[in-house]
Motif scaffolding. Structure first.
Motif, PDB file in Angstrom:
ATOM      1  N   LYS A   1       0.007  65.538 -81.884  1.00 28.56           N
ATOM      2  CA  LYS A   1       1.422  65.924 -81.870  1.00 28.56           C
ATOM      3  C   LYS A   1       1.883  66.391 -83.245  1.00 28.56           C
ATOM      4  CE  LYS A   1       2.771  62.716 -78.188  1.00 28.56           C
ATOM      5  NZ  LYS A   1       2.725  63.536 -76.986  1.00 28.56           N
ATOM      6  N   MET A   2       0.930  66.480 -84.197  1.00 28.86           N
ATOM      7  CA  MET A   2       1.293  66.908 -85.549  1.00 28.86           C
ATOM      8  C   MET A   2       0.223  67.829 -86.126  1.00 28.86           C
ATOM      9  SD  MET A   2       1.201  62.989 -86.958  1.00 28.86           S
ATOM     10  CE  MET A   2       1.730  63.364 -88.617  1.00 28.86           C
ATOM     11  N   CYS A   3      -0.106  68.863 -85.348  1.00 30.33           N
ATOM     12  CA  CYS A   3      -1.014  69.938 -85.782  1.00 30.33           C
ATOM     13  C   CYS A   3      -2.481  69.524 -85.830  1.00 30.33           C
ATOM     14  CB  CYS A   3      -0.617  70.497 -87.150  1.00 30.33           C
ATOM     15  SG  CYS A   3       0.979  71.264 -87.156  1.00 30.33           S
ATOM     16  N   GLY A   4      -2.787  68.290 -85.534  1.00 27.04           N
ATOM     17  CA  GLY A   4      -4.168  67.837 -85.555  1.00 27.04           C
ATOM     18  C   GLY A   4      -4.805  67.943 -84.182  1.00 27.04           C
ATOM     19  N   PRO A   5      -6.118  67.661 -84.105  1.00 28.80           N
ATOM     20  CA  PRO A   5      -6.811  67.732 -82.815  1.00 28.80           C
ATOM     21  C   PRO A   5      -6.419  66.576 -81.887  1.00 28.80           C
ATOM     22  CG  PRO A   5      -8.352  67.576 -84.681  1.00 28.80           C
ATOM     23  CD  PRO A   5      -6.998  67.283 -85.207  1.00 28.80           C
TER      24      PRO A   5
ATOM     25  N   TYR B   1     -17.336  71.022 -90.120  1.00 33.30           N
ATOM     26  CA  TYR B   1     -18.016  69.726 -90.017  1.00 33.30           C
ATOM     27  C   TYR B   1     -19.302  69.860 -89.201  1.00 33.30           C
ATOM     28  CZ  TYR B   1     -19.226  65.155 -88.142  1.00 33.30           C
ATOM     29  OH  TYR B   1     -19.923  64.042 -87.747  1.00 33.30           O
ATOM     30  N   TYR B   2     -19.176  70.459 -88.012  1.00 37.30           N
ATOM     31  CA  TYR B   2     -20.359  70.558 -87.152  1.00 37.30           C
ATOM     32  C   TYR B   2     -21.413  71.517 -87.720  1.00 37.30           C
ATOM     33  CZ  TYR B   2     -18.185  67.746 -83.503  1.00 37.30           C
ATOM     34  OH  TYR B   2     -17.620  66.714 -82.804  1.00 37.30           O
ATOM     35  N   GLU B   3     -20.970  72.529 -88.462  1.00 41.27           N
ATOM     36  CA  GLU B   3     -21.939  73.493 -88.987  1.00 41.27           C
ATOM     37  C   GLU B   3     -22.630  73.028 -90.271  1.00 41.27           C
ATOM     38  OE1 GLU B   3     -20.362  77.748 -87.172  1.00 41.27           O
ATOM     39  OE2 GLU B   3     -20.120  77.362 -89.322  1.00 41.27           O
ATOM     40  N   THR B   4     -21.941  72.147 -91.023  1.00 37.40           N
ATOM     41  CA  THR B   4     -22.519  71.855 -92.341  1.00 37.40           C
ATOM     42  C   THR B   4     -22.798  70.387 -92.671  1.00 37.40           C
ATOM     43  OG1 THR B   4     -20.364  71.820 -93.425  1.00 37.40           O
ATOM     44  CG2 THR B   4     -21.503  73.945 -93.360  1.00 37.40           C
ATOM     45  N   TYR B   5     -22.070  69.433 -92.086  1.00 37.95           N
ATOM     46  CA  TYR B   5     -22.391  68.040 -92.469  1.00 37.95           C
ATOM     47  C   TYR B   5     -22.252  67.043 -91.322  1.00 37.95           C
ATOM     48  CZ  TYR B   5     -17.288  67.651 -93.370  1.00 37.95           C
ATOM     49  OH  TYR B   5     -15.930  67.673 -93.269  1.00 37.95           O
ATOM     50  N   ASN B   6     -22.517  67.473 -90.097  1.00 40.57           N
ATOM     51  CA  ASN B   6     -22.462  66.578 -88.940  1.00 40.57           C
ATOM     52  C   ASN B   6     -23.484  65.448 -89.071  1.00 40.57           C
ATOM     53  OD1 ASN B   6     -22.135  65.589 -86.239  1.00 40.57           O
ATOM     54  ND2 ASN B   6     -23.993  66.717 -85.717  1.00 40.57           N
ATOM     55  N   ALA B   7     -23.013  64.214 -89.062  1.00 40.85           N
ATOM     56  CA  ALA B   7     -23.894  63.046 -89.112  1.00 40.85           C
ATOM     57  C   ALA B   7     -23.108  61.831 -88.655  1.00 40.85           C
ATOM     58  CB  ALA B   7     -24.382  62.819 -90.542  1.00 40.85           C
ATOM     59  N   ASN B   8     -23.832  60.808 -88.206  1.00 40.46           N
ATOM     60  CA  ASN B   8     -23.090  59.580 -87.871  1.00 40.46           C
ATOM     61  C   ASN B   8     -22.727  58.871 -89.173  1.00 40.46           C
ATOM     62  OD1 ASN B   8     -21.815  57.606 -86.403  1.00 40.46           O
ATOM     63  ND2 ASN B   8     -23.445  57.493 -84.868  1.00 40.46           N
ATOM     64  N   ILE B   9     -21.604  58.183 -89.129  1.00 40.93           N
ATOM     65  CA  ILE B   9     -21.058  57.652 -90.390  1.00 40.93           C
ATOM     66  C   ILE B   9     -21.402  56.179 -90.596  1.00 40.93           C
ATOM     67  CG2 ILE B   9     -19.194  59.306 -90.620  1.00 40.93           C
ATOM     68  CD1 ILE B   9     -17.357  57.192 -89.324  1.00 40.93           C
TER      69      ILE B   9
ATOM     70  N   VAL C   1     -11.089  63.381 -86.700  1.00 41.98           N
ATOM     71  CA  VAL C   1     -10.403  62.600 -87.744  1.00 41.98           C
ATOM     72  C   VAL C   1     -10.351  63.435 -89.026  1.00 41.98           C
ATOM     73  CG1 VAL C   1     -10.634  60.607 -89.295  1.00 41.98           C
ATOM     74  CG2 VAL C   1     -10.836  60.282 -86.818  1.00 41.98           C
ATOM     75  N   ILE C   2     -11.493  64.041 -89.359  1.00 44.11           N
ATOM     76  CA  ILE C   2     -11.541  64.850 -90.585  1.00 44.11           C
ATOM     77  C   ILE C   2     -10.562  66.033 -90.488  1.00 44.11           C
ATOM     78  CG2 ILE C   2     -13.016  66.380 -91.967  1.00 44.11           C
ATOM     79  CD1 ILE C   2     -15.369  64.427 -91.213  1.00 44.11           C
ATOM     80  N   ALA C   3     -10.522  66.670 -89.324  1.00 43.15           N
ATOM     81  CA  ALA C   3      -9.598  67.798 -89.138  1.00 43.15           C
ATOM     82  C   ALA C   3      -8.148  67.323 -89.173  1.00 43.15           C
ATOM     83  CB  ALA C   3      -9.896  68.503 -87.821  1.00 43.15           C
ATOM     84  N   PHE C   4      -7.918  66.113 -88.714  1.00 42.94           N
ATOM     85  CA  PHE C   4      -6.560  65.557 -88.780  1.00 42.94           C
ATOM     86  C   PHE C   4      -6.110  65.408 -90.236  1.00 42.94           C
ATOM     87  CE2 PHE C   4      -3.860  61.595 -88.887  1.00 42.94           C
ATOM     88  CZ  PHE C   4      -2.690  62.238 -88.532  1.00 42.94           C
TER      89      PHE C   4
ATOM     90  N   VAL D   1      -7.119  73.825 -89.472  1.00 45.59           N
ATOM     91  CA  VAL D   1      -7.525  72.606 -88.758  1.00 45.59           C
ATOM     92  C   VAL D   1      -8.706  72.919 -87.836  1.00 45.59           C
ATOM     93  CG1 VAL D   1      -6.788  70.934 -86.999  1.00 45.59           C
ATOM     94  CG2 VAL D   1      -5.280  71.467 -88.931  1.00 45.59           C
ATOM     95  N   ILE D   2      -8.584  74.041 -87.131  1.00 46.28           N
ATOM     96  CA  ILE D   2      -9.664  74.457 -86.229  1.00 46.28           C
ATOM     97  C   ILE D   2     -10.943  74.704 -87.045  1.00 46.28           C
ATOM     98  CG2 ILE D   2     -10.365  76.210 -84.531  1.00 46.28           C
ATOM     99  CD1 ILE D   2      -7.232  76.690 -84.150  1.00 46.28           C
ATOM    100  N   ASP D   3     -10.781  75.364 -88.201  1.00 43.72           N
ATOM    101  CA  ASP D   3     -11.934  75.659 -89.064  1.00 43.72           C
ATOM    102  C   ASP D   3     -12.606  74.379 -89.578  1.00 43.72           C
ATOM    103  OD1 ASP D   3     -11.495  78.316 -88.723  1.00 43.72           O
ATOM    104  OD2 ASP D   3     -10.557  78.659 -90.680  1.00 43.72           O
ATOM    105  N   ALA D   4     -11.804  73.350 -89.824  1.00 44.67           N
ATOM    106  CA  ALA D   4     -12.365  72.099 -90.358  1.00 44.67           C
ATOM    107  C   ALA D   4     -13.337  71.469 -89.361  1.00 44.67           C
ATOM    108  CB  ALA D   4     -11.247  71.123 -90.710  1.00 44.67           C
ATOM    109  N   ILE D   5     -13.017  71.622 -88.072  1.00 49.51           N
ATOM    110  CA  ILE D   5     -13.902  71.066 -87.027  1.00 49.51           C
ATOM    111  C   ILE D   5     -15.232  71.833 -87.033  1.00 49.51           C
ATOM    112  CG2 ILE D   5     -14.189  70.682 -84.532  1.00 49.51           C
ATOM    113  CD1 ILE D   5     -11.086  70.539 -84.390  1.00 49.51           C
TER     114      ILE D   5
END
Lengths: 424, 159
Positions: free
Chosen positions: A225-229, A46-54, A282-285, A39-43
């Motif tokens: 409360k369920m392993c997400g950020p 995102y910021y290292e490879t595809y950070n953009a406004n949606i 949200v993506i990490a969740f 989960v931590i890696d997913a954050i």
């Protein structure tokens, strides 16, 4: 195959030592859970490879970020078994989800309309309704709990009237651990034409939730409360109701068209997602949801029941402790709240913290419930699937030290005092 | 000042001994100032919304001195002991003397310089609290409430 030792390796923080050499024992999972490395890696990814406004960008990064974000909506739908008539709105947390409902549903309420809550609600399912009361002069009622720490369904039924617009209730109490029978209340709500809101912050991380089967209109819970950020809340609801509701926050994304005179709203769910959302989290969740499902909610639930049973057996040996929970462990798996009139929960928390153990002390954001229980504060140990029997043993040992420290169990005078106050 | 009993505790957690000094535990077990007053000149209620600790403090004055202190409520050992020491210490003090003691305790908790001439009595036992930052509010609650009572506020929340 559920292997707790293997699972623990997924959580870097569980390696942490406290106060020098004390292994962290984290028993405050009802407040927030720890996060697995993926989960931590997913954050980071995102910021290292595809950070953009949606949603609005036409470039590649925006397309990837939008797809990843919207994909989590589908994951949540599967997690809570939504049918095609339901929608998912991303908020910041359960609290914001309930505020959204109190505000937006409340816009159509008028003086004298009634909101039915229960005595075991978290402040987040009380205060938004008090705010609505300030605006709309609605009446707020509380269904009582029994002396077995369960909801009094008979009394709840009697409190439902033709004016009851909303019944808003916790699925699982954050203090008592009590799991409420939502299907039973859903039938009452449906017959009466009341909207049923379920606060699933404490249930969604630990047990299978079937939104359609529960029969409620809205369900709120939190990623953290369920392993997400932190910073991601969920609001599941019936599309038809979402469409009728007024918007909550105004701004970008929630609009279809804005002129110098007025605006029109976007479709559900985006109508309720004003401004740039918490894309990375949200993506990490979504990754957290996959992770939990890979372990399996049946295994998680079974492990937590076993662990709770183990802890209760040991805790009951402290005969001066009062445990605030239904007798049936199946009804409060994972949450153990206790108190005694002599050693204050803060003192217990400080002492066990010295052993590297994190528990909660205080009113747990449920002051009305504390008043009902006749205490100002309690101690709470709350478990998750990565906790072990060994950790419970260390916790019980630390509690013993806390009681020894305050001479509880040794000092006759204090023991009598405890007996006297508990019998009251 | 509370009379110390013989040392009788099994102190298996030495790092906690600075927080829970014997004097603190004695005050917690048998707090001073629990007798209600026949006449109240100043009073205030304080609470720590973080943990739900509550304290109600009433003062009686005679000849410009605090003659009686009543304190009730519920809280942890640190907050109850601090309130008990307050009730014990402030009796017979002028308002200014009492304020000085209160300021002195606050300075100690926040690691600021203090007036070394002030006799802190049992309050010295609270010094260990500053090593446990989350508990400082517990120690200061009765004193904040005392100060609020003086300025006539009926209710105070510390944040």
């Amino acid at each position: 195959m559920f292997d707790v030792n293997k699972i623990r390796k997924d959580f870097p923080i569980l390696e942490r030592k406290i106060w020098g050499d004390k292994q962290l024992i984290y028993l405050d999972n009802a407040a927030t859970t720890q996060k697995p490395k993926i989960v931590i890696d997913a954050i980071v990814q995102y910021y290292e490879t595809y950070n953009a406004n949606i949603h609005r960008g036409v470039h590649k990064l925006a397309e990837e970020a939008t797809a990843a974000y919207e994909n989590v909506r589908e994951k949540v739908k599967k997690y809570v078994s939504c049918d095609s008539n339901s929608e998912i709105v991303f908020t910041r947390n359960t609290t914001e989800s309930i505020n959204l409902l109190a505000y937006s549903l409340g816009e159509s309420f008028s003086e004298g309309d009634e909101i039915l809550l229960t005595e075991m609600e978290h402040h987040s399912n009380i205060v938004p309704w008090y705010l609505l009361r300030n605006r709309k002069k609605v009446n707020i009622k509380f269904a009582p709990i029994t002396d077995q720490y369960e909801l009094d369904y008979e009394k709840l039924e009697k409190l439902i009237t033709k004016k009851t617009k909303v019944i808003s209730i916790t699925h699982k109490s954050n203090v008592l651990g009590t799991v409420n029978d939502i299907k039973k209340i859903a039938k009452l709500a449906k017959t009466n034409g009341s909207i049923l809101i379920v606060d699933a912050a404490q249930s969604a991380p630990h047990m299978k939730i079937d939104f359609s089967d529960l029969g409620c209109d809205f369900l709120a819970f939190s990623s953290h409360k369920m392993c997400g950020p932190t910073g991601v809340g969920l609001l599941v609801g019936k599309k038809e109701l979402f469409e009728k509701m007024s918007p909550f926050l105004g701004g970008g994304e929630m609009i279809r068209k804005v002129t110098f005179e007025d605006f029109t709203t976007n479709d559900v769910p985006w109508k309720f997602e004003a401004g740039t959302p918490n894309i990375a989290d949200v993506i990490a969740f979504g990754v957290a949801l996959d992770y939990i499902q890979k372990i399996g909610l049946d295994s998680i639930y079974k492990h937590e029941i076993e662990l709770t049973q183990y802890a209760l057996t040991k805790l009951r040996k402290f005969d001066f402790l009062k445990i605030y929970a239904p007798a049936d462990v199946n009804k409060h798996a994972g949450i153990i709240t206790f108190a005694n009139p002599v050693v204050h929960p803060h003192d217990i928390a400080t002492i066990v913290d010295q052993e590297g153990i994190a528990i909660r002390a205080g009113h747990h954001c449920a002051q009305p419930l504390m008043k009902k229980l006749g205490v100002s504060a309690t101690s709470r140990a709350s478990l998750y699937f990565y906790n072990t029997k060994d950790e419970i043993d260390v916790f019980i040992g630390a509690l013993q030290k806390a009681f020894d420290y305050f001479e509880l169990g040794a000092c006759k005078e204090l023991k009598e005092k405890v007996g006297e106050r508990i019998s009251k | 000042m509370i009379q110390m009993k013989e040392k009788h505790q099994s102190r298996s957690l030495p790092q906690l001994d600075e927080l829970y000094k014997e004097i603190i535990l004695e005050h917690y077990r048998k707090p001073c100032g629990r007798e209600p007053l026949d006449k109240v000149d100043f009073c205030a209620e304080g609470m720590n919304p973080l943990c739900g600790d509550e304290v109600k403090l009433s003062l009686q004055l005679k000849d410009n001195k605090i003659s009686k202190v009543h304190i009730e409520g519920h809280g942890c050992s640190i907050s109850v002991a601090s309130g008990s020491i307050l009730a014990d210490m402030l009796k017979g003090k002028t308002i200014d003397e009492a304020k000085n003691i209160s300021n002195c305790l606050k300075n100690i908790m926040h690691d600021k310089e203090t007036d070394s001439k002030i006799d802190l009595g049992d309050l010295e036992a609270l010094e260990g609290v500053k090593k446990f930052p989350v508990r400082i509010k517990c120690a200061l609650l009765p004193w904040t409430t005392f100060e609020e009572a003086l300025i006539g506020h009926e209710h105070v929340e510390i944040s």
